[in-house]
Design a protein around this motif. Sequence first.
Motif, PDB file in Angstrom:
ATOM      1  N   GLN A  84      19.607  75.241  32.901  1.00 51.01           N
ATOM      2  CA  GLN A  84      18.577  76.011  33.591  1.00 51.01           C
ATOM      3  C   GLN A  84      17.168  75.541  33.222  1.00 51.01           C
ATOM      4  O   GLN A  84      16.281  75.501  34.083  1.00 51.01           O
ATOM      5  N   ASP A  85      16.943  75.172  31.960  1.00 53.84           N
ATOM      6  CA  ASP A  85      15.608  74.732  31.550  1.00 53.84           C
ATOM      7  C   ASP A  85      15.228  73.418  32.224  1.00 53.84           C
ATOM      8  O   ASP A  85      14.084  73.240  32.669  1.00 53.84           O
TER       9      ASP A  85
ATOM     10  N   LEU B 270      14.384  74.061  35.844  1.00 53.40           N
ATOM     11  CA  LEU B 270      13.083  74.712  35.962  1.00 53.40           C
ATOM     12  C   LEU B 270      11.945  73.714  35.772  1.00 53.40           C
ATOM     13  O   LEU B 270      10.970  73.700  36.543  1.00 53.40           O
TER      14      LEU B 270
ATOM     15  N   SER C 130      11.756  71.391  38.907  1.00 49.83           N
ATOM     16  CA  SER C 130      11.272  72.052  40.121  1.00 49.83           C
ATOM     17  C   SER C 130       9.776  72.325  40.055  1.00 49.83           C
ATOM     18  O   SER C 130       9.049  72.141  41.032  1.00 49.83           O
ATOM     19  N   ARG C 131       9.284  72.751  38.886  1.00 47.22           N
ATOM     20  CA  ARG C 131       7.847  73.005  38.735  1.00 47.22           C
ATOM     21  C   ARG C 131       7.053  71.698  38.803  1.00 47.22           C
ATOM     22  O   ARG C 131       5.952  71.648  39.341  1.00 47.22           O
TER      23      ARG C 131
ATOM     24  N   THR D  80       5.599  73.395  31.592  1.00 43.88           N
ATOM     25  CA  THR D  80       6.839  74.167  31.589  1.00 43.88           C
ATOM     26  C   THR D  80       7.736  73.738  30.444  1.00 43.88           C
ATOM     27  O   THR D  80       8.341  74.576  29.758  1.00 43.88           O
TER      28      THR D  80
ATOM     29  N   LEU E  47      13.973  83.476  39.910  1.00 42.22           N
ATOM     30  CA  LEU E  47      13.491  82.115  40.124  1.00 42.22           C
ATOM     31  C   LEU E  47      14.261  81.441  41.256  1.00 42.22           C
ATOM     32  O   LEU E  47      13.677  80.721  42.075  1.00 42.22           O
TER      33      LEU E  47
ATOM     34  N   ASP F 114       6.427  80.821  32.074  1.00 45.21           N
ATOM     35  CA  ASP F 114       7.713  80.762  32.775  1.00 45.21           C
ATOM     36  C   ASP F 114       8.755  80.029  31.937  1.00 45.21           C
ATOM     37  O   ASP F 114       9.903  80.466  31.827  1.00 45.21           O
TER      38      ASP F 114
ATOM     39  N   SER G  41      11.962  81.949  30.354  1.00 51.14           N
ATOM     40  CA  SER G  41      13.280  81.503  30.794  1.00 51.14           C
ATOM     41  C   SER G  41      14.170  81.223  29.596  1.00 51.14           C
ATOM     42  O   SER G  41      15.367  81.535  29.595  1.00 51.14           O
TER      43      SER G  41
ATOM     44  N   LEU H  83      20.315  77.484  39.931  1.00 53.22           N
ATOM     45  CA  LEU H  83      19.794  78.581  39.124  1.00 53.22           C
ATOM     46  C   LEU H  83      20.493  79.901  39.459  1.00 53.22           C
ATOM     47  O   LEU H  83      20.751  80.718  38.571  1.00 53.22           O
TER      48      LEU H  83
END
Length: 208
Positions: free
Chosen positions: A22-23, A26, A29-30, A42, A86, A114, A118, A195
């Motif tokens: 998940q990290d 994230l 995507s950011r 992030t 998210l 974020d 997370s 996610l």
Amino acid sequence: MLDAHWLLFTVASLVLIATPGQDMILVMSRSVAQGPRAGVATAAGVSLGLIGHTALATLGLGAILAASEVLFTVLKFVGAAYLIYLAVGLLRSRSAEIVMDPSRVRSMRRLFADGALSNLSNPKIAVFYFAFLPQFVAPNAARPALTIFALGCAFAVLTFAIKGPVGLTAGLLSGWLRARPRVVVWLYRSSGVVLLLLGIRLALERRQ
């Protein structure tokens, strides 16, 4: 001098950190959405979250979390809800124009938060820390708690060393991706699906 098997710890940590989760989703995507700085911010937040878990493990709260059904359940659903939140944001993406929409741009502080939230809201990481770190503390260590803290901090640093460049690379490719709207939308939605599945899996997770 810390009495721990640092080489084995480093190798094992790098393998675990490089495994997509998940990290990583994230961070990427950011980074794609707002560029290299967003991805790095992030990733830095994720690493800070790991420092938080390190403090908890050092204080022994990992044991409490592993033993408390109520605490584990509460944190589990908080983490699952945040992942699903998210995921919904990514799944609602309809056009690559959202990348350039100022109203959807997050500040570096928000991106950092974020990443940290997370990570901190995932109880599995706390349990993982409590189970993983002591394996690299020698039985005759004079200060085992200090060793665990040092190992946890080292894991956080290694995490940033891996995820920071990933965010940077994805951000550098963001211009190329923006020129291909369908690719960006596909990346957003596929990341959202991942996610979402991770959130559902976390919500259904049971203590071993």
